[in-house]
Design an enzyme around this catalytic site. Structure first.
Site, PDB file in Angstrom:
ATOM      1  N   LYS A 190      42.925  21.077   3.634  1.00  0.00           N
ATOM      2  CA  LYS A 190      41.800  21.172   1.625  1.00  0.00           C
ATOM      3  C   LYS A 190      39.970  20.381   2.238  1.00  0.00           C
ATOM      4  O   LYS A 190      39.872  19.121   1.579  1.00  0.00           O
ATOM      5  CB  LYS A 190      42.754  20.048   0.867  1.00  0.00           C
ATOM      6  CG  LYS A 190      42.871  20.642  -0.568  1.00  0.00           C
ATOM      7  CD  LYS A 190      41.062  20.681  -1.237  1.00  0.00           C
ATOM      8  CE  LYS A 190      40.525  20.056  -1.962  1.00  0.00           C
ATOM      9  NZ  LYS A 190      39.450  20.106  -2.277  1.00  0.00           N
ATOM     10  N   GLU A 265      40.760   6.798   3.740  1.00  0.00           N
ATOM     11  CA  GLU A 265      38.974   6.485   4.115  1.00  0.00           C
ATOM     12  C   GLU A 265      38.423   6.408   2.950  1.00  0.00           C
ATOM     13  O   GLU A 265      37.567   7.780   2.584  1.00  0.00           O
ATOM     14  CB  GLU A 265      38.887   7.639   5.668  1.00  0.00           C
ATOM     15  CG  GLU A 265      39.665   7.392   6.684  1.00  0.00           C
ATOM     16  CD  GLU A 265      39.929   6.223   7.268  1.00  0.00           C
ATOM     17  OE1 GLU A 265      38.852   5.310   6.751  1.00  0.00           O
ATOM     18  OE2 GLU A 265      41.188   5.875   8.148  1.00  0.00           O
ATOM     19  N   GLU A 398      27.509   2.188  -5.076  1.00  0.00           N
ATOM     20  CA  GLU A 398      27.637   3.354  -3.435  1.00  0.00           C
ATOM     21  C   GLU A 398      26.720   4.778  -3.628  1.00  0.00           C
ATOM     22  O   GLU A 398      27.527   5.655  -4.982  1.00  0.00           O
ATOM     23  CB  GLU A 398      29.296   4.366  -2.818  1.00  0.00           C
ATOM     24  CG  GLU A 398      28.664   4.721  -1.986  1.00  0.00           C
ATOM     25  CD  GLU A 398      30.084   5.700  -1.773  1.00  0.00           C
ATOM     26  OE1 GLU A 398      31.101   5.522  -2.106  1.00  0.00           O
ATOM     27  OE2 GLU A 398      30.126   5.666  -0.081  1.00  0.00           O
TER      28      GLU A 398
HETATM   29  P1  NAD Z   1      36.176  13.226  -3.872  1.00  0.00           P
HETATM   30  O1  NAD Z   1      36.823  12.106  -3.422  1.00  0.00           O
HETATM   31  O2  NAD Z   1      34.995  13.373  -4.395  1.00  0.00           O
HETATM   32  O3  NAD Z   1      36.578  14.237  -2.760  1.00  0.00           O
HETATM   33  C1  NAD Z   1      36.742  14.123  -1.756  1.00  0.00           C
HETATM   34  C2  NAD Z   1      38.379  15.218  -1.882  1.00  0.00           C
HETATM   35  O4  NAD Z   1      39.206  14.663  -2.889  1.00  0.00           O
HETATM   36  C3  NAD Z   1      37.552  16.486  -1.919  1.00  0.00           C
HETATM   37  O5  NAD Z   1      37.985  17.670  -1.067  1.00  0.00           O
HETATM   38  C4  NAD Z   1      37.759  16.692  -3.485  1.00  0.00           C
HETATM   39  O6  NAD Z   1      37.942  18.572  -3.347  1.00  0.00           O
HETATM   40  C5  NAD Z   1      39.220  16.191  -3.409  1.00  0.00           C
HETATM   41  N1  NAD Z   1      39.371  15.120  -4.945  1.00  0.00           N
HETATM   42  C6  NAD Z   1      38.816  15.340  -6.041  1.00  0.00           C
HETATM   43  N2  NAD Z   1      39.342  14.908  -6.865  1.00  0.00           N
HETATM   44  C7  NAD Z   1      40.796  15.163  -6.406  1.00  0.00           C
HETATM   45  C8  NAD Z   1      42.124  14.567  -7.003  1.00  0.00           C
HETATM   46  N3  NAD Z   1      42.346  14.357  -8.227  1.00  0.00           N
HETATM   47  N4  NAD Z   1      43.219  14.386  -6.507  1.00  0.00           N
HETATM   48  C9  NAD Z   1      42.906  15.244  -4.805  1.00  0.00           C
HETATM   49  N5  NAD Z   1      42.074  15.775  -4.108  1.00  0.00           N
HETATM   50  C10 NAD Z   1      41.221  15.130  -5.155  1.00  0.00           C
HETATM   51  O7  NAD Z   1      34.474  12.405  -2.014  1.00  0.00           O
HETATM   52  P2  NAD Z   1      33.182  13.393  -1.850  1.00  0.00           P
HETATM   53  O8  NAD Z   1      32.034  13.356  -2.558  1.00  0.00           O
HETATM   54  O9  NAD Z   1      34.010  14.682  -1.119  1.00  0.00           O
HETATM   55  O10 NAD Z   1      33.161  12.321  -0.781  1.00  0.00           O
HETATM   56  C11 NAD Z   1      32.315  11.390  -1.033  1.00  0.00           C
HETATM   57  C12 NAD Z   1      33.054  10.352  -0.804  1.00  0.00           C
HETATM   58  O11 NAD Z   1      33.998  10.074   0.589  1.00  0.00           O
HETATM   59  C13 NAD Z   1      32.038   8.424  -0.612  1.00  0.00           C
HETATM   60  O12 NAD Z   1      32.530   7.857  -1.334  1.00  0.00           O
HETATM   61  C14 NAD Z   1      32.179   8.337   1.109  1.00  0.00           C
HETATM   62  O13 NAD Z   1      32.274   6.996   1.162  1.00  0.00           O
HETATM   63  C15 NAD Z   1      33.457   8.989   0.717  1.00  0.00           C
HETATM   64  N6  NAD Z   1      33.879   8.411   3.206  1.00  0.00           N
HETATM   65  C16 NAD Z   1      34.334   8.067   3.328  1.00  0.00           C
HETATM   66  C17 NAD Z   1      35.075   8.152   4.500  1.00  0.00           C
HETATM   67  C18 NAD Z   1      35.418   7.217   5.138  1.00  0.00           C
HETATM   68  O14 NAD Z   1      35.687   7.283   6.364  1.00  0.00           O
HETATM   69  N7  NAD Z   1      35.848   6.235   4.993  1.00  0.00           N
HETATM   70  C19 NAD Z   1      34.049   9.464   5.193  1.00  0.00           C
HETATM   71  C20 NAD Z   1      33.087  10.483   4.966  1.00  0.00           C
HETATM   72  C21 NAD Z   1      32.901   9.794   3.446  1.00  0.00           C
END
Ligand code: NAD
Length: 495
Positions: A190, A265, A398
């Site tokens: 996804k 993650e 962040e």
């Molecule tokens: P996000 O949490 O907004 O979204 C991530 C994914 O989750 C997307 O595909 C989104 O559509 C989905 N999502 C959103 N709401 C959801 C829900 N209620 N239930 C299930 N899925 C849902 O994050 P983002 O803005 O896409 O990415 C940025 C974040 O990711 C930052 O906090 C960053 O630090 C983190 N990140 C972490 C790592 C790591 O390896 N630790 C790597 C890259 C990014």
């Protein structure tokens, strides 16, 4: 030969972009025909209509995944045979490298020079690494009663859903599906609604490589798709990369449904500590600029807090200011660009609101502080604040953008205390010329990765990647990643 700026633009103009979901071996529109616009953040132009998947598509994909997994067509292949198909998949990713890199750059604004050298080759390398690993690791024979044979084996979990973010779309997806496929699972990816293009394209390449129908599927759509997967009673494992807030929701969805395995993650606010005895302040400053401005600061491991010793601060800031000039944003399709566009308007507004917050709280502006060439897209200047206190907003939250907070300290104990005073624990770095200090500080830092005299090193697949505290659980990369996608089984045979 590497393409020029004009050639990339030409390639982009000719590109035929697929926006449908990939379910059970075929591209499919959402059942109700709904789509959403995929926008290029560098110029605001629409790239494609993307299938707006919902529960109907989630159910169809999970059903196909379960049937494919149960058929044994993938899980019961000899590891060597599975490895061969995955190596073909990796080769196809490389073969289509320019196309995938272009999709990534158009979709989320990152410089083409990074998509071609970091993201796409990194994804191919990940798939290949796990393909090569899978026939070289076995189980254990437990030392038990001599009248028993005790086998400890690992077997595939079943249906794995990978919900991934937009900052490194193909790379973060590959860190999940690489090991999950190698271990024999059926995987549903996804992608983020902000960057679905490479995952959608990969699905066809997976099929072309020989991965059976139902084993690799892609469901674009909003967070609701991730939620439906996380709540689904027939998904065995949910591997997530994204924000800490959504990670917490996903843990809850698993608890409300079938207690599926959940691997998270999550976010970070990583400290980059420059000690008084740092041997090369200029290098530390240049590296710190890369640590926060690479990928527009849209990095989970971004070195977003620099902790600098008071005695070397002045020199550090002078060098940093100069280095920051090299990160002024430009057209992502220009191979000379080091920093591209912010992924979308929501993120752009969020980053600028943090810049405003820094200014209104009285942090000193070291560089940047506003949008760049606003007429052409979503660009923000490389920005840094000199913060009087470590509890200022930009030091704690962040931002996920090109905004650095610099904090001054006087003793190592103070630096370690500030570094660890965060809900996150993804990464950290320390700069020192004393090897004992390096080890001592590294041990005290509560983070999944610690760099010494460098930042963001380690494209190597051998290092586990993940966080302490609210930066998540489990690890991507390395053989440890396979633990997430397998169940341990003890088999006891009475002789
Ligand atoms: P996000 O949490 O907004 O979204 C991530 C994914 O989750 C997307 O595909 C989104 O559509 C989905 N999502 C959103 N709401 C959801 C829900 N209620 N239930 C299930 N899925 C849902 O994050 P983002 O803005 O896409 O990415 C940025 C974040 O990711 C930052 O906090 C960053 O630090 C983190 N990140 C972490 C790592 C790591 O390896 N630790 C790597 C890259 C990014």
């Amino acid at each position: 030969m590497a393409r020029t700026h004009a050639q990339w633009k030409q390639f982009a103009a000719e590109l035929n972009i697929e926006g449908r979901a990939f379910i059970n071996g075929a591209y499919t529109s959402a059942a109700d025909g709904k789509t959403f616009d995929c926008i290029n953040p560098a110029n605001g132009q629409k790239l494609a209509d993307i299938a707006w998947c919902g529960e109907a598509e989630v159910d169809a994909a999970v059903k196909a995944a379960r049937a494919a997994f149960d058929s044994g067509a993938w899980s019961e292949l000899a590891p060597l045979a599975r490895g061969k198909i995955l190596k073909r998949f990796a080769a196809l990713i490389r073969e289509h490298g320019d196309e995938l890199a272009l999709l990534e750059t158009l979709d989320m604004g990152k410089p083409i020079g990074d998509s071609t050298t970091v993201d796409v080759p990194g994804a191919a390398y990940c798939v290949e690494w796990f393909a090569e690993a899978i026939d070289k690791i076995g189980g254990e024979v437990a030392p038990v009663d001599p009248k028993l044979v005790g086998l400890v084996t690992r077997e595939a979990i079943g249906v794995v859903a990978a919900v991934v973010p937009w900052n490194f779309p193909i790379l973060m997806a590959s860190w999940k599906f690489g090991p999950a496929l190698a271990a024999g699972n059926a995987v549903i990816v996804k992608p983020s609604e902000k960057s679905p293009l490479t995952a959608i394209r990969l699905a066809q390449l997976a099929k072309d490589a020989g991965i059976p129908d139902g084993i690799f599927q892609v469901l674009p759509g909003a967070g609701e798709v991730g939620k439906a997967l996380a709540l689904h009673m027939d998904v065995d494992c949910l591997a997530f990369t994204g924000s800490t807030g959504v990670g917490k929701l996903i843990a809850g969805y698993a608890a409300q449904s079938n207690l599926k395995r959940v691997w998270l993650e999550l976010g970070g606010k990583s400290p980059n500590i420059v000690l008084e005895d740092c041997a090369d302040i200029a290098k530390a400053a240049r590296t710190a600029a890369g640590g926060i401005f690479f990928n527009m600061g849209e990095m989970c491991t971004a070195g977003s807090r620099v902790l600098v010793h008071r005695k070397v601060k002045e020199q550090f800031l002078a060098e940093f200011k100069q280095a920051a000039q090299g990160w002024y944003p430009g057209d992502p399709l220009d191979p000379a660009t080091s920093m591209g566009a912010i992924v979308d308007k929501i993120q752009y507004d969020k980053v600028l609101s943090y810049v405003d917050k820094g200014i209104s709280e009285g942090a000193g502006l070291i560089c940047g502080g506003k949008a760049a060439h606003t007429d052409k897209g979503l660009f923000i200047e490389p920005t840094a604040f000199d913060c009087q206190r470590p509890d200022m907003t930009t030091c704690r939250e962040e931002i996920f953008g090109p905004v650095l907070s610099v904090i001054t300290f006087d003793t190592i104990d103070e630096a370690v205390r500030i570094a660890n005073d965060t809900e996150y624990g993804l990464a950290a770095a320390v700069w020192t010329s004393n090897v004992s200090t390096a080890h001592q500080v590294a041990r005290r830092l509560r983070a999944g990765t610690v760099w010494v005299n460098c930042y963001d090193e380690g494209g190597d697949m051998n290092f586990p990647f993940g966080g302490f505290k609210q930066s998540g659980n489990g690890r991507d990369k390395s053989l440890h990643a396979l633990e997430k996608y397998t169940e341990l089984k003890s088999t006891l045979i009475k002789l």
